[in-house]
Design a protein around this motif. Structure first.
Motif, PDB file in Angstrom:
ATOM      1  N   UNK A   4       0.823  -1.209   0.000  1.00  0.00           N
ATOM      2  CA  UNK A   4       0.000   0.000   0.000  1.00  0.00           C
ATOM      3  C   UNK A   4       0.857   1.259   0.000  1.00  0.00           C
ATOM      4  N   UNK A 109       2.727  14.932   7.778  1.00  0.00           N
ATOM      5  CA  UNK A 109       1.927  13.774   7.426  1.00  0.00           C
ATOM      6  C   UNK A 109       2.428  12.530   8.163  1.00  0.00           C
ATOM      7  N   UNK A 112       0.038  10.749  10.451  1.00  0.00           N
ATOM      8  CA  UNK A 112      -0.889   9.819   9.800  1.00  0.00           C
ATOM      9  C   UNK A 112      -0.202   8.480   9.544  1.00  0.00           C
TER      10      UNK A 112
ATOM     11  N   UNK B  92      -2.751  17.222   8.785  1.00  0.00           N
ATOM     12  CA  UNK B  92      -2.043  17.477   7.552  1.00  0.00           C
ATOM     13  C   UNK B  92      -2.115  16.207   6.744  1.00  0.00           C
ATOM     14  N   UNK B  93      -2.617  16.322   5.548  1.00  0.00           N
ATOM     15  CA  UNK B  93      -2.637  15.142   4.701  1.00  0.00           C
ATOM     16  C   UNK B  93      -1.896  15.423   3.421  1.00  0.00           C
ATOM     17  N   UNK B  94      -1.583  14.331   2.732  1.00  0.00           N
ATOM     18  CA  UNK B  94      -0.771  14.441   1.531  1.00  0.00           C
ATOM     19  C   UNK B  94      -1.393  15.376   0.505  1.00  0.00           C
ATOM     20  N   UNK B  95      -0.597  16.297   0.041  1.00  0.00           N
ATOM     21  CA  UNK B  95      -1.047  17.226  -0.988  1.00  0.00           C
ATOM     22  C   UNK B  95      -1.399  16.464  -2.256  1.00  0.00           C
ATOM     23  N   UNK B  97      -3.844  14.691  -3.103  1.00  0.00           N
ATOM     24  CA  UNK B  97      -4.766  13.554  -3.074  1.00  0.00           C
ATOM     25  C   UNK B  97      -6.191  14.075  -2.898  1.00  0.00           C
ATOM     26  N   UNK B 101      -9.217   9.260  -2.346  1.00  0.00           N
ATOM     27  CA  UNK B 101      -7.938   8.562  -2.448  1.00  0.00           C
ATOM     28  C   UNK B 101      -7.304   8.377  -1.077  1.00  0.00           C
ATOM     29  N   UNK B 102      -7.345   9.435  -0.270  1.00  0.00           N
ATOM     30  CA  UNK B 102      -6.730   9.330   1.048  1.00  0.00           C
ATOM     31  C   UNK B 102      -7.452   8.303   1.911  1.00  0.00           C
ATOM     32  N   UNK B 105      -6.557   4.901   0.781  1.00  0.00           N
ATOM     33  CA  UNK B 105      -5.175   4.621   1.208  1.00  0.00           C
ATOM     34  C   UNK B 105      -5.166   4.181   2.664  1.00  0.00           C
ATOM     35  N   UNK B 106      -5.882   4.948   3.480  1.00  0.00           N
ATOM     36  CA  UNK B 106      -5.933   4.630   4.899  1.00  0.00           C
ATOM     37  C   UNK B 106      -6.598   3.271   5.143  1.00  0.00           C
ATOM     38  N   UNK B 108      -6.811   0.711   3.303  1.00  0.00           N
ATOM     39  CA  UNK B 108      -6.041  -0.437   2.829  1.00  0.00           C
ATOM     40  C   UNK B 108      -4.971  -0.909   3.819  1.00  0.00           C
ATOM     41  N   UNK B 109      -4.727  -0.109   4.846  1.00  0.00           N
ATOM     42  CA  UNK B 109      -3.756  -0.536   5.848  1.00  0.00           C
ATOM     43  C   UNK B 109      -4.340  -1.596   6.786  1.00  0.00           C
ATOM     44  N   UNK B 148     -11.515   8.527   8.616  1.00  0.00           N
ATOM     45  CA  UNK B 148     -10.430   7.546   8.480  1.00  0.00           C
ATOM     46  C   UNK B 148     -10.228   6.767   9.782  1.00  0.00           C
TER      47      UNK B 148
END
Lengths: 446, 303
Positions: A4, A109, A112, B92-95, B97, B101-102, B105-106, B108-109, B148
């Protein structure tokens, strides 16, 4: 390894990779397009003679790499083109390595990512896998574009013989079997003999530079004498005999020793003429020369268009021999140098990954890592420069991974050396292990 | 239920962390049982985040232990985090996305990914899945954080000031979701600096001050502390400039009336009030916030 994370990071860095890889390969390709223009009228080949001077060699090496065969496509590739692109490749790797882990903290990040149900080790190796994947892709592209660009400009390159041991033996056997046809088979003229003997002499000069120092002879002026003699050795001997004053000092003769000097010169003149006679009359001398350095001999004795065909026919050699021996460039050697480049970029990327974890949170990672890449690059340049006058000083270059690459692409035995490969693997491994240990203990504060 | 047969889901013992010389947390000992909503209260900088970071394995404490689901979180945190959902305080999350999508992504962990739950939750919290994360307002980012954390149906939810930036409607939906989660059997560890929301939701609270836990008590217990808020209305023309009553604090006097807090036996207050020229008097339970502030400012340690 977490699939992932790997996929996400691959996607997130794809754009940057595309831009970097495109630029690097573009510059590489365009750079190679300059080759026909720069090498117009064999300019580079002529310059090679100039660069025989070891000091000059070092100076040039500082800006690129090997200059022994500047005029060849491969020499041009290594000297003018690939090294800058290798530097660019290293910069890409360090930007990527710096972004992968340190940027998570800088952009907050990390909170997270590190609260997901994956261990730090997994996170680390997933990110490293992304770094290694992109470096591998870049190196593959680099190799493909190298071959493609060579194919594109190869018609302007002089051909360079590369004779395998079997081919050499085959040719020697045929020559011994047909001694009477060699003068017809090979393009042997007074000029070709002069050229060959002087090339041989200049090689002797550079190989025995220490002895020359002992004899108080200046290598540079010796080389310029050889250049003077290149057009016509006969005329050169005449000149020396007519105006001995100019040449005596070069050979450390006092003005009152003129007779003695002329005696020596006449002796050399006679020896040259005898050698020339026996070269044209007895195949033994020819064979000796041929045996000594088959590549150079073959190249010089068959330089006229179509003469190789004639040689092949007369000596009853296999028809594809010309293709086998004369190559404009060698894909095999390109593959080797690209492997070195690959290993170098891998180790630089790994080192930067470690550094990015040592830099304090919030401080710029790109600054120190780019600094390090440039430091290594110029350390290598400096050590090449030092090669001209101090071997000891030039060893400092081995502090830099750049120096551990073998760029002597025109050396006949150019290949992957196990200790060089081992060095790169060890450096990368050590950097990765320490980086992983560091990440394991690091407090993630956002 | 007695203490002995309740399962401790989250437990810290003597958790201590210093950042160089500055104190993050000192001797923080907590025990959160299965199924409860546990409030963790303290002003900003009191050590809430340090405690939460240690629980989540973001930092390693200098001393002390963290147990999650009765296992050592400092050793096998990664595996235990499968059962945890975390809503961070600063987001703060990935720019680049999108929200979707985020969240994918989360999800799927986790083994119990819950991609299918993305749509219902975002509908409920009114979150547009197709927007880019970096275009979102603080409130919308907070919604992403909440979703999430919930997707994989965690057994323990750790919330670090989850409601800041949410509008009241979404806040109440969020509380509704939390109650559902609790019913499902989820344990909730809820950190906040505003007591009112804790009061509404929590079964128990811990109060942290300057890195140390000062009190752990049941909400009901806190309320029984005989603290009353009174509001007085003076008779016309009989305004008082001064009221001298035993056991009152935070007294505010205006022309029309006065208000303040009283601590002690309520009958004493009544007796004293009877002496005053009043038009009206209101007695009520103070909010937890007031209780907290009252004790926090005067006598922190003894509470």
């Amino acid at each position: 390894m977490n699939w992932n994370i790997y996929q996400m990071e691959m996607r997130r860095n794809l754009k940057s990779f595309t831009i970097w890889a495109g630029s690097i390969c573009g510059i590489l390709f365009l750079g190679m397009l300059f080759y026909p223009a720069i090498n117009a009228d064999g300019l580079l080949t002529q310059m090679e003679a100039l660069f025989e001077n070891p000091m000059m060699k070092g100076m040039l090496a500082a800006f690129g790499a090997d200059v022994t065969s500047l005029g060849s496509l491969m020499g041009f590739y290594v000297t003018y083109n690939s090294m800058y692109n290798v530097l660019l490749g290293c910069i890409f790797a360090s930007v990527l390595a710096g972004n992968l882990l340190a940027k998570e903290e800088a952009e907050k990040t990390a909170e997270f990512l590190f609260t997901r149900p994956v261990s730090r080790k997994t996170i680390f190796f997933s990110k490293t896998a992304v770094l290694y994947t992109y470096i591998t892709l870049l190196s593959l592209l680099f190799f493909i574009v190298s071959v493609a660009s060579m194919e594109f400009v190869k018609k302007d390159s002089p051909r360079y013989p590369e004779i395998s041991a079997e081919d050499k033996q085959l040719i020697m056997e045929q020559i011994q079997n047909n001694p009477q046809v060699i003068y017809e088979a090979f393009n042997l003229t007074d000029d070709s003999f002069a050229e060959y003997s002087l090339t041989y002499a200049s090689r002797l000069l550079s190989e025995s530079s220490d002895e020359m120092k002992g004899m108080k002879l200046d290598i540079n002026s010796m080389n310029s004498l050889l250049n003077e003699a290149m057009d016509s050795p006969e005329k050169f001997f005449e000149n020396v005999l007519n105006n001995p004053e100019r040449y005596m000092s070069l050979f450390s003769f006092e003005p009152d020793q003129q007779e003695e000097f002329l005696e020596h010169v006449r002796g050399e003149q006679i020896e040259y003429n005898t050698m020339k006679d026996s070269f044209f009359n007895s195949p033994e001398v020819f064979l000796l020369i041929f045996e000594e350095n088959t590549s150079i001999a073959l190249n010089q004795f068959t330089s006229e268009p179509g003469s190789m065909d004639k040689t092949i026919k007369l000596l009853k050699l296999p028809e594809d021999l010309e293709k086998r021996i004369f190559k404009k460039y060698s894909v095999y050697k390109l593959a080797i140098i690209c492997t070195y480049i690959y290993l170098l970029i891998l180790s630089m990327g790994s080192i930067v990954l470690l550094i990015s974890l040592l830099v304090n949170r919030g401080k710029s990672v790109i600054g120190p890592t780019l600094g390090l890449v440039f430091f290594f690059y110029f350390l290598n340049s400096l050590s090449s420069l030092a090669m001209g006058f101090s071997t000891t000083l030039s060893y400092m270059g081995y502090l830099s991974p750049f120096t551990w690459m073998d760029t002597d692409i025109n050396a006949p035995d150019f290949q992957l050396t196990w200790w060089r490969v081992l060095y790169f693997i060890l450096i990368s491994g050590l950097a990765l292990m320490s980086a992983q240990m560091r990440l394991k203990r690091k407090d993630i504060l956002v | 239920m007695t203490e002995s047969n309740r399962i401790p889901i989250l437990e810290t013992t003597n958790l201590t962390k210093y950042y160089g010389k500055s104190r993050g947390a000192e001797d923080v000992s907590l025990r959160v049982y299965q199924g409860e909503i546990y409030g963790f209260i303290g002003p900003n900088g009191a050590g809430k985040s340090t405690t939460i970071r240690s629980i989540l394995g973001l930092i390693s404490p200098d001393r002390g232990n963290v147990k999650l689901f009765e296992e050592d979180a400092l050793k096998i945190g990664a595996r235990l985090r499968q059962k945890i959902g975390f809503v961070p305080s600063e987001l703060s999350y990935y720019d680049g996305l999108t929200v979707k999508q985020l969240l994918k992504y989360s999800a799927d962990f986790y083994e119990n990914g819950g991609q299918a739950r993305i749509a219902p939750y975002s509908e409920r919290l009114k979150l547009d899945l197709n927007r880019k994360i970096n275009d979102l307002s603080l409130g919308n980012r907070k919604k992403v954080a909440i979703i999430q954390a919930l997707l994989h149906r965690p057994e323990l939810l750790i919330l670090d000031e989850p409601t800041s930036g949410l509008d009241p409607l979404i806040q109440s939906r969020f509380y509704e979701i939390l109650r559902e989660e609790q019913k499902r059997g989820c344990t909730i560890f809820f950190s906040s600096h505003t007591l009112s929301e804790v009061e509404r939701l929590c079964n128990r609270v811990a109060i942290i001050k300057e890195g140390c836990i000062v009190n752990i008590s049941e909400i009901d217990q806190l309320r029984k502390l005989y603290l009353k808020r009174f509001r007085l209305l003076f008779k016309k023309g009989k305004s008082l400039s001064e009221i001298d009553l035993k056991g009152i604090s935070e007294l505010k006097i205006t022309k029309q009336g006065a208000e303040g807090l009283f601590e002690g036996d309520v009958r004493d207050l009544m007796k004293q009030l009877a002496e005053l020229p009043l038009e009206d008097a209101v007695l009520e339970d103070p909010s937890l916030e007031e209780i907290f502030m009252h004790y926090y400012s005067d006598r922190g340690e003894s509470l």
